[in-house]
Design a protein around this motif. Structure first.
Motif, PDB file in Angstrom:
ATOM      1  N   VAL A 202       0.849  -1.192   0.000  1.00 34.44           N
ATOM      2  CA  VAL A 202       0.000   0.000   0.000  1.00 34.44           C
ATOM      3  C   VAL A 202       0.883   1.240   0.000  1.00 34.44           C
ATOM      4  O   VAL A 202       1.753   1.405   0.863  1.00 34.44           O
ATOM      5  N   SER A 203       0.651   2.126  -0.961  1.00 24.13           N
ATOM      6  CA  SER A 203       1.434   3.358  -1.051  1.00 24.13           C
ATOM      7  C   SER A 203       0.712   4.551  -0.429  1.00 24.13           C
ATOM      8  O   SER A 203       1.349   5.530  -0.047  1.00 24.13           O
ATOM      9  N   SER A 204      -0.611   4.493  -0.311  1.00 22.60           N
ATOM     10  CA  SER A 204      -1.356   5.587   0.315  1.00 22.60           C
ATOM     11  C   SER A 204      -2.705   5.074   0.799  1.00 22.60           C
ATOM     12  O   SER A 204      -3.240   4.095   0.272  1.00 22.60           O
ATOM     13  N   GLY A 205      -3.255   5.756   1.826  1.00 22.90           N
ATOM     14  CA  GLY A 205      -4.574   5.414   2.347  1.00 22.90           C
ATOM     15  C   GLY A 205      -4.556   4.746   3.701  1.00 22.90           C
ATOM     16  O   GLY A 205      -5.542   4.804   4.434  1.00 22.90           O
ATOM     17  N   LEU A 206      -3.444   4.094   4.053  1.00 22.32           N
ATOM     18  CA  LEU A 206      -3.318   3.426   5.343  1.00 22.32           C
ATOM     19  C   LEU A 206      -1.981   3.776   5.965  1.00 22.32           C
ATOM     20  O   LEU A 206      -1.033   4.158   5.270  1.00 22.32           O
ATOM     21  N   GLN A 207      -1.914   3.623   7.283  1.00 21.29           N
ATOM     22  CA  GLN A 207      -0.666   3.842   7.986  1.00 21.29           C
ATOM     23  C   GLN A 207      -0.530   2.839   9.121  1.00 21.29           C
ATOM     24  O   GLN A 207      -1.460   2.078   9.419  1.00 21.29           O
ATOM     25  N   LYS A 208       0.633   2.853   9.726  1.00 25.11           N
ATOM     26  CA  LYS A 208       0.922   1.922  10.808  1.00 25.11           C
ATOM     27  C   LYS A 208      -0.118   2.057  11.924  1.00 25.11           C
ATOM     28  O   LYS A 208      -0.558   3.158  12.249  1.00 25.11           O
ATOM     29  N   ASN A 209      -0.521   0.898  12.495  1.00 27.75           N
ATOM     30  CA  ASN A 209      -1.473   0.768  13.607  1.00 27.75           C
ATOM     31  C   ASN A 209      -2.932   0.954  13.191  1.00 27.75           C
ATOM     32  O   ASN A 209      -3.820   0.876  14.051  1.00 27.75           O
ATOM     33  N   ASP A 210      -3.215   1.206  11.918  1.00 31.23           N
ATOM     34  CA  ASP A 210      -4.606   1.179  11.467  1.00 31.23           C
ATOM     35  C   ASP A 210      -5.142  -0.245  11.579  1.00 31.23           C
ATOM     36  O   ASP A 210      -4.392  -1.217  11.440  1.00 31.23           O
ATOM     37  N   THR A 211      -6.460  -0.356  11.828  1.00 27.89           N
ATOM     38  CA  THR A 211      -7.115  -1.659  11.904  1.00 27.89           C
ATOM     39  C   THR A 211      -8.053  -1.802  10.715  1.00 27.89           C
ATOM     40  O   THR A 211      -8.863  -0.911  10.442  1.00 27.89           O
ATOM     41  N   ILE A 212      -7.935  -2.914   9.995  1.00 31.87           N
ATOM     42  CA  ILE A 212      -8.799  -3.146   8.838  1.00 31.87           C
ATOM     43  C   ILE A 212      -9.525  -4.475   9.000  1.00 31.87           C
ATOM     44  O   ILE A 212      -9.047  -5.387   9.690  1.00 31.87           O
ATOM     45  N   ALA A 213     -10.688  -4.571   8.376  1.00 31.03           N
ATOM     46  CA  ALA A 213     -11.486  -5.795   8.422  1.00 31.03           C
ATOM     47  C   ALA A 213     -10.986  -6.780   7.382  1.00 31.03           C
ATOM     48  O   ALA A 213     -10.644  -6.405   6.259  1.00 31.03           O
ATOM     49  N   LEU A 214     -10.974  -8.056   7.774  1.00 29.90           N
ATOM     50  CA  LEU A 214     -10.580  -9.119   6.859  1.00 29.90           C
ATOM     51  C   LEU A 214     -11.773  -9.925   6.368  1.00 29.90           C
ATOM     52  O   LEU A 214     -11.692 -10.573   5.327  1.00 29.90           O
ATOM     53  N   THR A 215     -12.872  -9.905   7.125  1.00 30.63           N
ATOM     54  CA  THR A 215     -14.078 -10.642   6.747  1.00 30.63           C
ATOM     55  C   THR A 215     -15.281  -9.710   6.820  1.00 30.63           C
ATOM     56  O   THR A 215     -15.188  -8.591   7.342  1.00 30.63           O
ATOM     57  N   GLY A 216     -16.405 -10.174   6.289  1.00 33.51           N
ATOM     58  CA  GLY A 216     -17.630  -9.379   6.316  1.00 33.51           C
ATOM     59  C   GLY A 216     -17.610  -8.186   5.396  1.00 33.51           C
ATOM     60  O   GLY A 216     -18.400  -7.245   5.578  1.00 33.51           O
ATOM     61  N   LEU A 217     -16.751  -8.184   4.403  1.00 30.45           N
ATOM     62  CA  LEU A 217     -16.590  -7.004   3.554  1.00 30.45           C
ATOM     63  C   LEU A 217     -17.848  -6.693   2.745  1.00 30.45           C
ATOM     64  O   LEU A 217     -18.099  -5.532   2.407  1.00 30.45           O
ATOM     65  N   LEU A 218     -18.649  -7.715   2.445  1.00 25.23           N
ATOM     66  CA  LEU A 218     -19.858  -7.485   1.660  1.00 25.23           C
ATOM     67  C   LEU A 218     -20.942  -6.759   2.449  1.00 25.23           C
ATOM     68  O   LEU A 218     -21.848  -6.154   1.862  1.00 25.23           O
ATOM     69  N   TYR A 219     -20.856  -6.801   3.775  1.00 24.74           N
ATOM     70  CA  TYR A 219     -21.921  -6.243   4.613  1.00 24.74           C
ATOM     71  C   TYR A 219     -21.525  -4.930   5.277  1.00 24.74           C
ATOM     72  O   TYR A 219     -22.357  -4.282   5.899  1.00 24.74           O
ATOM     73  N   LEU A 220     -20.264  -4.564   5.149  1.00 26.00           N
ATOM     74  CA  LEU A 220     -19.792  -3.369   5.846  1.00 26.00           C
ATOM     75  C   LEU A 220     -19.799  -2.158   4.925  1.00 26.00           C
ATOM     76  O   LEU A 220     -19.487  -2.251   3.744  1.00 26.00           O
ATOM     77  N   ARG A 221     -20.162  -1.036   5.520  1.00 18.64           N
ATOM     78  CA  ARG A 221     -20.092   0.256   4.849  1.00 18.64           C
ATOM     79  C   ARG A 221     -19.812   1.301   5.918  1.00 18.64           C
ATOM     80  O   ARG A 221     -19.595   0.967   7.078  1.00 18.64           O
ATOM     81  N   ASP A 222     -19.821   2.547   5.572  1.00 16.08           N
ATOM     82  CA  ASP A 222     -19.531   3.588   6.555  1.00 16.08           C
ATOM     83  C   ASP A 222     -20.565   3.576   7.683  1.00 16.08           C
ATOM     84  O   ASP A 222     -21.778   3.508   7.445  1.00 16.08           O
TER      85      ASP A 222
END
Length: 344
Positions: A315-335
């Motif tokens: 990843v070159s932009s959009g995330l940084q160290k210590n950010d938490t991202i989802a690995l599952t449930g991506l189809l059901y998640l939104r803002d």
């Protein structure tokens, strides 16, 4: 039988109407349910950008030896597969006619020199004119030019190796007539060898002379190394790629030029790389996204990636160290969706 008569007063009716109109707090609740997901806390890691491709294994130098004249092969001075030295005689063509012309010219040249010296003495004593002396001088210069021409032609009758190398198969025999352009043999430098391959345009500025690469060849289990010694001065317009050459020490002769090499070239080392699983990326028409979790709430974030492996993306932009991202449930998640982080 005694019947009871129940009378409704206006006050009782109002009380019942009020009671029916009160909302049920439990049944009317619209509290959103949270979604349990597996997650990843971003950490910085080391990532190597490695480019894999195929290349050609070629002699470091090679030449096809051809006849420059029409003539008869007089002698062959090499054996097929023999190692020869620069300047070594490999083919002799019948040059007897040319040798006779050269000898005749040498005789005339010696006599011309004697005549010219005599005319020079006569000129100094004014026994002859300058014009007469110039005629003899011009004749002498013509003979010198003829000698140089014949000597140069003689070189074409004596074919010599232009560099140290290994002779290939021969395509002529002694006594055969050859014409201009006929092939005698080929000579190749088999140590070192060169490996030629192409790098895509986006990596052109990263390639450096002196870098090392690893390669494999068919029927040889060892992984070998070569040193990049040259790159082209421009990107090829048809392929949008930069041609690169590497040098390999083939002193043991285990590789025969002409084959293919499977190449791995490490282009860059990223010391503080942001790596995420490719399965965590949501690809859409307008770009790539991930679901970042902040304070238990999901947020759709656009990212940019530069390199990928089969399982990870850089990843070159959009995330940084210590950010938490989802690995599952991506189809059901939104803002704005509540998220429960599921322990691994």
């Amino acid at each position: 039988m005694i019947r009871k008569l129940i009378l409704f007063t206006p006050l009782m009716a109002l009380s019942m109407l009020t009671s029916c109109s009160e909302p049920d707090e439990k049944s009317g609740s619209n509290k959103s349910k949270s979604i349990s997901v597996r997650y990843l806390v971003i950490k910085e890691d080391t990532f190597n950008t490695t480019y894999t491709t195929n290349g050609n294994i070629l002699p470091f130098e090679e030449i096809t030896v051809r006849s420059e004249i029409t003539g008869r092969v007089q002698s062959i001075h090499f054996k097929e597969g023999q190692h020869i030295k620069k300047g070594q005689l490999i083919i002799s063509l019948d040059a007897r006619e040319l040798e006779a012309d050269l000898e005749k010219t040498m005789v005339l040249l010696r006599q011309s020199k004697i005549d010219l010296d005599r005319r020079k003495s006569l000129l100094e004593s004014k026994a002859i004119s300058q014009e007469e002396f110039d005629q003899f001088s011009n004749r002498h210069e013509e003979l010198l030019a003829t000698k140089s021409q014949l000597t140069a032609r003689m070189d074409a009758y004596q074919v010599r190796a232009p560099f140290d190398g290994t002779v290939g198969l021969r395509y002529i025999s002694e006594g055969a007539m050859v014409s201009v352009g006929d092939i005698f043999t080929n000579i190749a430098v088999q140590n070192p060898l060169k490996i030629e391959f192409a790098i895509p345009e986006k990596y052109a500025q990263v390639v450096s002379v002196g870098d090392r690469l690893r390669f494999n060849v068919r029927n040889l289990s060892d992984t070998l190394e070569a040193l990049i010694y040259a790159k082209d001065s421009r990107i090829q317009q048809d392929s949008r790629a930069l041609r690169v050459r590497a040098q390999f020490d083939n002193s043991d002769g285990r590789i025969t030029p002409g084959g293919f090499a499977s190449i791995e070239y490490q282009l860059q080392v990223h010391d503080k790389a942001i790596l995420i699983p490719t399965d965590a990326i949501i690809s859409q028409n307008d770009g790539e996204y991930v679901i970042r979790i902040n304070g238990g709430i999901s947020q759709k974030v656009k990212i940019s990636t530069t390199e990928r492996t089969s399982t990870s993306a850089l990843v070159s932009s959009g995330l940084q160290k210590n950010d938490t991202i989802a690995l599952t449930g991506l189809l059901y998640l939104r803002d704005g969706i509540p998220v429960d982080l599921q322990e691994k």
